[in-house]
Motif scaffolding. Sequence first.
Motif, PDB file in Angstrom:
ATOM      1  N   ALA A  30       0.662  -3.326  -6.764  1.00  0.00           N
ATOM      2  CA  ALA A  30      -0.477  -3.972  -7.697  1.00  0.00           C
ATOM      3  C   ALA A  30      -1.652  -4.562  -7.005  1.00  0.00           C
ATOM      4  N   ALA A  31      -1.158  -5.288  -5.751  1.00  0.00           N
ATOM      5  CA  ALA A  31      -2.224  -6.052  -4.910  1.00  0.00           C
ATOM      6  C   ALA A  31      -3.016  -4.910  -4.128  1.00  0.00           C
ATOM      7  N   GLY A  32      -2.629  -3.895  -3.825  1.00  0.00           N
ATOM      8  CA  GLY A  32      -3.107  -2.854  -2.986  1.00  0.00           C
ATOM      9  C   GLY A  32      -3.322  -3.386  -1.512  1.00  0.00           C
ATOM     10  N   LYS A  33      -1.856  -3.971  -1.369  1.00  0.00           N
ATOM     11  CA  LYS A  33      -1.706  -4.393   0.152  1.00  0.00           C
ATOM     12  C   LYS A  33      -0.535  -3.699   0.688  1.00  0.00           C
ATOM     13  N   VAL A  70      -2.891   9.079   1.668  1.00  0.00           N
ATOM     14  CA  VAL A  70      -3.076   9.105   3.156  1.00  0.00           C
ATOM     15  C   VAL A  70      -3.128   7.640   3.761  1.00  0.00           C
ATOM     16  N   ASP A  71      -4.238   6.885   3.230  1.00  0.00           N
ATOM     17  CA  ASP A  71      -4.517   5.557   3.751  1.00  0.00           C
ATOM     18  C   ASP A  71      -3.405   4.351   3.412  1.00  0.00           C
ATOM     19  N   ASP A  72      -3.011   4.452   2.208  1.00  0.00           N
ATOM     20  CA  ASP A  72      -1.473   3.604   1.964  1.00  0.00           C
ATOM     21  C   ASP A  72      -0.422   4.056   2.956  1.00  0.00           C
ATOM     22  N   GLY A  73      -0.240   5.321   3.223  1.00  0.00           N
ATOM     23  CA  GLY A  73       0.700   5.906   3.972  1.00  0.00           C
ATOM     24  C   GLY A  73       0.800   5.359   5.300  1.00  0.00           C
ATOM     25  N   LYS A  74      -0.496   5.398   5.957  1.00  0.00           N
ATOM     26  CA  LYS A  74      -0.827   4.821   7.040  1.00  0.00           C
ATOM     27  C   LYS A  74      -0.397   3.452   7.092  1.00  0.00           C
ATOM     28  N   GLY A 101       5.743  13.781 -10.754  1.00  0.00           N
ATOM     29  CA  GLY A 101       6.708  13.711 -12.067  1.00  0.00           C
ATOM     30  C   GLY A 101       7.718  12.777 -11.902  1.00  0.00           C
ATOM     31  N   MET A 102       8.041  12.263 -10.697  1.00  0.00           N
ATOM     32  CA  MET A 102       9.218  11.564 -10.307  1.00  0.00           C
ATOM     33  C   MET A 102       8.587  10.083 -10.326  1.00  0.00           C
ATOM     34  N   TYR A 103       7.658   9.882 -10.004  1.00  0.00           N
ATOM     35  CA  TYR A 103       6.722   8.441  -9.698  1.00  0.00           C
ATOM     36  C   TYR A 103       5.563   8.484 -10.283  1.00  0.00           C
ATOM     37  N   ALA A 104       5.077   7.393 -10.945  1.00  0.00           N
ATOM     38  CA  ALA A 104       3.982   7.111 -11.683  1.00  0.00           C
ATOM     39  C   ALA A 104       2.761   7.188 -10.568  1.00  0.00           C
ATOM     40  N   ASP A 105       1.448   7.591 -10.973  1.00  0.00           N
ATOM     41  CA  ASP A 105       0.549   7.634 -10.116  1.00  0.00           C
ATOM     42  C   ASP A 105       0.441   6.118  -9.243  1.00  0.00           C
ATOM     43  N   GLY A 106       0.335   6.090  -7.905  1.00  0.00           N
ATOM     44  CA  GLY A 106       0.149   5.239  -6.889  1.00  0.00           C
ATOM     45  C   GLY A 106       1.368   4.660  -6.681  1.00  0.00           C
ATOM     46  N   GLU A 176      -1.248 -11.678  -1.732  1.00  0.00           N
ATOM     47  CA  GLU A 176      -1.316 -11.713  -0.527  1.00  0.00           C
ATOM     48  C   GLU A 176      -0.152 -12.893   0.071  1.00  0.00           C
ATOM     49  N   ALA A 177      -0.309 -14.069  -0.617  1.00  0.00           N
ATOM     50  CA  ALA A 177       0.788 -15.063  -0.376  1.00  0.00           C
ATOM     51  C   ALA A 177       2.109 -14.670  -0.585  1.00  0.00           C
ATOM     52  N   LEU A 178       2.494 -14.077  -1.737  1.00  0.00           N
ATOM     53  CA  LEU A 178       3.716 -13.416  -2.002  1.00  0.00           C
ATOM     54  C   LEU A 178       4.202 -12.166  -1.365  1.00  0.00           C
TER      55      LEU A 178
END
Length: 310
Positions: A30-33, A70-74, A101-106, A176-178
């Motif tokens: 959700a935070a994109g981190k 790919v960026d998230d994977g890196k 189909g096993m996981y939602a987008d993202g 970020e704090a969490l």
Amino acid sequence: MFDLKAAGYKDPILVSGTDGVGTKLKIAIAAGKHDTVGIDLVAMCANDLVVQGAEPLFFLDYIATGALNVDDGKAIVKGIAEGCTQAGCALIGGETAEMPGMYADGDYDLAGFCVGAVEREEILTGQDVAEGDVLLGLASSGLHSNGFSLVRKVLELLNLDYDHDTPYAPGHPLGEALLEPTRIYVKACLTAIRMGGVRTLAHITGGGLLENIPRVLPDTMSVDIDAGSWQVPEVFRWLARAGGIGPREMERTFNCGIGMVAVVAPDRADALKKAMTEHGESVSVIGRVVPHQERDPRVRLWGLEEQWRL
């Protein structure tokens, strides 16, 4: 492949463990981190090995997703590599599985697998824990990787987004704090073990101090802990107030500021505390071992409500 002989062991016992990061991943997504959850993944496995007296040797990861970004994977693998550096082990392989189909987008999930070794005569069993032994508490870096389903429920009740200013640390995004990564205690603990005097270690994960410490004690022993002997991170106070969470639920869900407990011989406590502090840990004397009395709890945590003001 890993050459155990080249690592210098003579009569080794292999110790292995597997774990994940849990619903903390929902906050990362959700935070994109994504660059710290890999550290959490290594920490949850490697910290579990060192409590057996074992040195983590190598690590493998499993990343599952619907479609790989790919960026998230890196970023994820960068965190795993950093965790392995902190734990002193080698990242020697892994698997990335795309399952549409096993996981939602993202969405994605992580699992980690770690193998370590300990000389047969140096395994920590906890069977020599004795009355009067000292409990050293190593400070946590915050929530670590447990209790996040409850954390997300509190945020939902308060209608807080992850880019919201952190209520207990203004100026920092809440997400970020969490996501502060789980502390890896391997190097400090191995140093203490090799110095002598460490009876046993307890990694404080889900179940908190109340459930994790008894697992490493003989049936004849219990512990008394002073809740005022360490500084409770503000994130726990805030969660308790904001979510209306009682002290007993807090202590069974979260680490409440102590991520690892070392039970040590009394005459070695000062030296071991000093050594672990020199490795960058914040260490407090939090309690002592006492004989177990029938019908008494295995962990008696004194002064919880008064000291923590939850």
